[in-house]
Enzyme design. Structure first.
Site, PDB file in Angstrom:
ATOM      1  N   LYS A 108     -39.476 -18.327 -41.535  1.00  0.00           N
ATOM      2  CA  LYS A 108     -40.382 -18.598 -42.651  1.00  0.00           C
ATOM      3  C   LYS A 108     -40.119 -20.041 -43.067  1.00  0.00           C
ATOM      4  O   LYS A 108     -38.975 -20.403 -43.345  1.00  0.00           O
ATOM      5  CB  LYS A 108     -40.068 -17.640 -43.801  1.00  0.00           C
ATOM      6  CG  LYS A 108     -40.775 -17.977 -45.090  1.00  0.00           C
ATOM      7  CD  LYS A 108     -40.635 -16.848 -46.088  1.00  0.00           C
ATOM      8  CE  LYS A 108     -39.674 -17.188 -47.181  1.00  0.00           C
ATOM      9  NZ  LYS A 108     -39.838 -16.315 -48.361  1.00  0.00           N
TER      10      LYS A 108
ATOM     11  N   THR B  31     -37.464 -11.776 -50.401  1.00  0.00           N
ATOM     12  CA  THR B  31     -36.506 -12.305 -51.381  1.00  0.00           C
ATOM     13  C   THR B  31     -35.169 -11.576 -51.286  1.00  0.00           C
ATOM     14  O   THR B  31     -34.504 -11.329 -52.302  1.00  0.00           O
ATOM     15  CB  THR B  31     -37.077 -12.263 -52.831  1.00  0.00           C
ATOM     16  OG1 THR B  31     -38.470 -12.542 -52.803  1.00  0.00           O
ATOM     17  CG2 THR B  31     -36.406 -13.326 -53.700  1.00  0.00           C
TER      18      THR B  31
ATOM     19  N   GLU C 184     -45.211  -7.667 -47.623  1.00  0.00           N
ATOM     20  CA  GLU C 184     -43.872  -8.103 -48.032  1.00  0.00           C
ATOM     21  C   GLU C 184     -43.698  -7.858 -49.530  1.00  0.00           C
ATOM     22  O   GLU C 184     -44.331  -8.512 -50.354  1.00  0.00           O
ATOM     23  CB  GLU C 184     -43.685  -9.600 -47.732  1.00  0.00           C
ATOM     24  CG  GLU C 184     -42.345 -10.131 -48.196  1.00  0.00           C
ATOM     25  CD  GLU C 184     -42.234 -11.650 -48.118  1.00  0.00           C
ATOM     26  OE1 GLU C 184     -41.380 -12.210 -48.829  1.00  0.00           O
ATOM     27  OE2 GLU C 184     -42.998 -12.284 -47.349  1.00  0.00           O
TER      28      GLU C 184
ATOM     29  N   ARG D 172     -38.159  -9.179 -56.641  1.00  0.00           N
ATOM     30  CA  ARG D 172     -38.168  -9.994 -57.856  1.00  0.00           C
ATOM     31  C   ARG D 172     -38.333  -9.154 -59.111  1.00  0.00           C
ATOM     32  O   ARG D 172     -38.363  -9.684 -60.215  1.00  0.00           O
ATOM     33  CB  ARG D 172     -39.302 -11.029 -57.800  1.00  0.00           C
ATOM     34  CG  ARG D 172     -39.148 -12.016 -56.664  1.00  0.00           C
ATOM     35  CD  ARG D 172     -40.277 -13.024 -56.672  1.00  0.00           C
ATOM     36  NE  ARG D 172     -40.332 -13.752 -55.409  1.00  0.00           N
ATOM     37  CZ  ARG D 172     -41.227 -14.678 -55.139  1.00  0.00           C
ATOM     38  NH1 ARG D 172     -42.144 -14.999 -56.024  1.00  0.00           N
ATOM     39  NH2 ARG D 172     -41.212 -15.286 -53.974  1.00  0.00           N
TER      40      ARG D 172
END
Length: 196
Positions: free
Chosen positions: A121, A61, A34, A38
């Protein structure tokens, strides 16, 4: 979620490190990667990691439909978001790409079920009440499976993984800052053994 017991949560500052990092993780037995959005290098890192045989590379994200479109152009194979909104959830589920949205409450899970989702998640795991909280949430949502992420370590991962509705955990401990690729491979091998 069943491929590896641990999904590395990767923050990549320099796309040039992406391919060697993916090679070390895959060699250590962690194939599902993953790449979090960011950093400015994230999109290029996804493209680089996808060149590594055996790697299953997704984007984490993802918080907007614009970001979703960007990562799909980079051929991300799955999407992870820190939360769940109807707009983003509808766009991703409509595309058919595997989607793991972040949830922390019963309302979040119900919103996901409305979108046809059953895999989530649990985030941020430790600060949202930890395993005790997830056990309480999982009871009424017996059909759901979870990947807790946020504050999980090599020491605590086995306890999380022992709970049946948890298929895997997300963690950044397999790629500590400053680690060599040999060290990452060793940490990945240890993490991949947690599910056995």
């Amino acid at each position: 979620m069943r491929t590896s017991p641990v999904i590395p949560v990767l923050v990549i500052e320099d796309a040039a490190t992406a391919r060697p990092l993916a090679e070390a993780l895959v060699k250590g037995g962690l194939r599902v990667l993953e790449v979090t959005l960011r950093t400015p290098a994230a999109i290029e890192a996804i493209r680089e990691m996808k060149q590594v045989p055996g790697a299953i590379v997704g984007a984490g994200t993802v918080v907007s439909t614009d970001q979703f479109e960007l990562v799909m152009k980079a051929d991300a194979e799955f999407i992870v978001s820190p939360g769940l909104t109807d707009r983003l959830g509808s766009a991703i589920t409509g595309s058919g790409v595997p989607f793991l949205p972040g949830v922390a409450t019963a309302g979040d899970i119900m919103r996901g079920l409305d979108l046809g989702l059953e895999h989530f998640k649990f985030f941020p795991a430790e600060t949202s009440g930890g395993l005790k909280a997830l056990k309480a949430l999982a009871a009424p949502f017996y059909q759901c499976k979870f990947c807790p992420t946020g504050g999980i370590s090599a020491a605590t991962a086995p306890e999380w993984l022992a709970f049946d509705p948890i298929l895997c955990v997300g963690g950044s401990w397999v790629t500590p800052k400053g680690a060599s690729m040999a060290e990452v491979e060793t940490l990945a091998r240890e993490a991949s053994a947690l599910g056995r």
